[in-house]
Design an enzyme around this catalytic site. Structure first.
Site, PDB file in Angstrom:
ATOM      1  N   CYS A 100       1.863  14.055  -7.756  1.00  0.00           N
ATOM      2  CA  CYS A 100       1.481  12.753  -7.188  1.00  0.00           C
ATOM      3  C   CYS A 100       1.983  11.622  -8.090  1.00  0.00           C
ATOM      4  O   CYS A 100       1.670  11.579  -9.284  1.00  0.00           O
ATOM      5  CB  CYS A 100      -0.040  12.680  -7.036  1.00  0.00           C
ATOM      6  SG  CYS A 100      -0.628  11.032  -6.631  1.00  0.00           S
TER       7      CYS A 100
ATOM      8  N   CYS B  42      -0.858   9.634  -9.717  1.00  0.00           N
ATOM      9  CA  CYS B  42      -1.510  10.413 -10.780  1.00  0.00           C
ATOM     10  C   CYS B  42      -0.663  10.373 -12.047  1.00  0.00           C
ATOM     11  O   CYS B  42      -1.202  10.282 -13.163  1.00  0.00           O
ATOM     12  CB  CYS B  42      -1.742  11.857 -10.331  1.00  0.00           C
ATOM     13  SG  CYS B  42      -3.131  12.060  -9.194  1.00  0.00           S
TER      14      CYS B  42
ATOM     15  N   ASP C 183       2.554  -3.865  -8.370  1.00  0.00           N
ATOM     16  CA  ASP C 183       3.426  -3.161  -7.430  1.00  0.00           C
ATOM     17  C   ASP C 183       4.882  -3.354  -7.835  1.00  0.00           C
ATOM     18  O   ASP C 183       5.294  -4.437  -8.252  1.00  0.00           O
ATOM     19  CB  ASP C 183       3.193  -3.694  -6.015  1.00  0.00           C
ATOM     20  CG  ASP C 183       3.766  -2.786  -4.947  1.00  0.00           C
ATOM     21  OD1 ASP C 183       2.980  -2.162  -4.206  1.00  0.00           O
ATOM     22  OD2 ASP C 183       5.007  -2.701  -4.838  1.00  0.00           O
TER      23      ASP C 183
ATOM     24  N   HIS D 219      -7.818  11.951  -7.939  1.00  0.00           N
ATOM     25  CA  HIS D 219      -6.936  11.957  -6.775  1.00  0.00           C
ATOM     26  C   HIS D 219      -7.737  12.020  -5.475  1.00  0.00           C
ATOM     27  O   HIS D 219      -8.491  12.945  -5.230  1.00  0.00           O
ATOM     28  CB  HIS D 219      -5.965  13.141  -6.830  1.00  0.00           C
ATOM     29  CG  HIS D 219      -4.974  13.102  -5.702  1.00  0.00           C
ATOM     30  ND1 HIS D 219      -3.817  12.358  -5.756  1.00  0.00           N
ATOM     31  CD2 HIS D 219      -4.998  13.675  -4.478  1.00  0.00           C
ATOM     32  CE1 HIS D 219      -3.156  12.490  -4.621  1.00  0.00           C
ATOM     33  NE2 HIS D 219      -3.852  13.295  -3.822  1.00  0.00           N
TER      34      HIS D 219
ATOM     35  N   HIS E  25      -4.871   3.854  -2.422  1.00  0.00           N
ATOM     36  CA  HIS E  25      -4.616   2.626  -3.185  1.00  0.00           C
ATOM     37  C   HIS E  25      -4.901   1.424  -2.302  1.00  0.00           C
ATOM     38  O   HIS E  25      -4.711   1.452  -1.091  1.00  0.00           O
ATOM     39  CB  HIS E  25      -3.187   2.578  -3.725  1.00  0.00           C
ATOM     40  CG  HIS E  25      -2.122   2.782  -2.681  1.00  0.00           C
ATOM     41  ND1 HIS E  25      -1.806   4.016  -2.186  1.00  0.00           N
ATOM     42  CD2 HIS E  25      -1.310   1.903  -2.046  1.00  0.00           C
ATOM     43  CE1 HIS E  25      -0.838   3.901  -1.291  1.00  0.00           C
ATOM     44  NE2 HIS E  25      -0.523   2.622  -1.178  1.00  0.00           N
TER      45      HIS E  25
HETATM   46  P1  DGP Z   1       1.951   2.091   0.670  1.00  0.00           P
HETATM   47  O1  DGP Z   1       3.163   1.805   1.491  1.00  0.00           O
HETATM   48  O2  DGP Z   1       0.715   1.419   1.187  1.00  0.00           O
HETATM   49  O3  DGP Z   1       1.780   3.570   0.430  1.00  0.00           O
HETATM   50  O4  DGP Z   1       2.226   1.406  -0.736  1.00  0.00           O
HETATM   51  C1  DGP Z   1       2.827   2.024  -1.809  1.00  0.00           C
HETATM   52  C2  DGP Z   1       3.202   0.958  -2.790  1.00  0.00           C
HETATM   53  O5  DGP Z   1       3.510   1.587  -4.014  1.00  0.00           O
HETATM   54  C3  DGP Z   1       4.431   0.154  -2.388  1.00  0.00           C
HETATM   55  O6  DGP Z   1       4.039  -1.222  -2.189  1.00  0.00           O
HETATM   56  C4  DGP Z   1       5.381   0.262  -3.558  1.00  0.00           C
HETATM   57  C5  DGP Z   1       4.517   0.853  -4.651  1.00  0.00           C
HETATM   58  N1  DGP Z   1       5.202   1.766  -5.522  1.00  0.00           N
HETATM   59  C6  DGP Z   1       5.908   2.857  -5.162  1.00  0.00           C
HETATM   60  N2  DGP Z   1       6.394   3.485  -6.234  1.00  0.00           N
HETATM   61  C7  DGP Z   1       5.963   2.769  -7.330  1.00  0.00           C
HETATM   62  C8  DGP Z   1       6.134   2.921  -8.723  1.00  0.00           C
HETATM   63  O7  DGP Z   1       6.773   3.848  -9.235  1.00  0.00           O
HETATM   64  N3  DGP Z   1       5.559   1.972  -9.513  1.00  0.00           N
HETATM   65  C9  DGP Z   1       4.839   0.938  -9.003  1.00  0.00           C
HETATM   66  N4  DGP Z   1       4.323   0.063  -9.848  1.00  0.00           N
HETATM   67  N5  DGP Z   1       4.649   0.770  -7.679  1.00  0.00           N
HETATM   68  C10 DGP Z   1       5.217   1.675  -6.858  1.00  0.00           C
END
Ligand code: DGP
Length: 113
Positions: free
Chosen positions: A4, A7, A30, A46, A99
Site C-alpha cells: 500500500c 502505508c 498531496d 490500513h 484518505h
Molecule cells: P484519490 O484519487 O482520492 O485516491 O486520491 C489520491 C491522491 O493521492 C491524489 O490526489 C494524488 C495523491 N498521491 C498519489 N501518490 C502520491 C504520493 O506518492 N505522494 C503524495 N504526497 N501524494 C500522492
C-alpha cells in the site's frame, strides 16, 4: 499493509511532506495539489476506503475529523475549506488506503461531480 502506497508513506519508506502526525493519524501534502492547500489525512492503520469503516476502526476516523480543524487553522483556512473522500471505482478512488482530501486557500468550484 505491504503493498500500500500510503502505508509506505506513513512508515517513511516513501518520502512525503508531513503536515501533522499523532498516534492515529498522518497528514501530508498531496503530490498533485488541486488548490493552494491540498492535504491528505489518513489513518495510520490500513483501512481501504469508507466502505471498510466499522466499529473496530471508526475511532481513527473520528480522530481524523478532530485533526482536520487543527490543520485548517494552521494552514490559515479561516474563510472555509472542503473535505472530500473518494470511494471505489465510481468514486474515482486511486489509492486504496482511506484518505480525506483537505482543500482550501481559494474559492472552490461549486461543482462536486
Ligand atoms: P484519490 O484519487 O482520492 O485516491 O486520491 C489520491 C491522491 O493521492 C491524489 O490526489 C494524488 C495523491 N498521491 C498519489 N501518490 C502520491 C504520493 O506518492 N505522494 C503524495 N504526497 N501524494 C500522492
Amino acid at each position: 499493509m505491504a503493498d500500500c502506497l500510503f502505508c509506505k508513506i506513513i512508515a517513511g519508506e516513501i518520502p512525503s511532506t508531513k503536515v501533522y502526525e499523532n498516534d492515529a493519524v498522518y497528514a501530508f501534502r498531496d503530490i498533485n495539489p488541486m488548490a493552494p492547500t491540498h492535504v491528505l489525512i489518513v489513518p495510520k492503520t490500513h483501512v481501504a476506503s469508507v466502505d471498510e469503516i466499522n466499529a473496530d476502526n471508526s475511532a481513527s476516523v473520528a480522530c481524523i475529523f478532530e485533526v482536520i480543524p487543527k490543520i485548517a487553522a494552521a494552514e490559515g483556512l479561516a474563510n472555509g475549506y472542503r473535505v472530500i473522500t473518494n470511494c471505489g471505482a465510481d468514486g474515482c478512488q486511486s489509492v486504496k488506503h482511506l484518505h480525506f482530501h483537505l482543500l482550501g486557500g481559494k474559492k472552490l468550484s461549486e461543482k462536486l461531480d
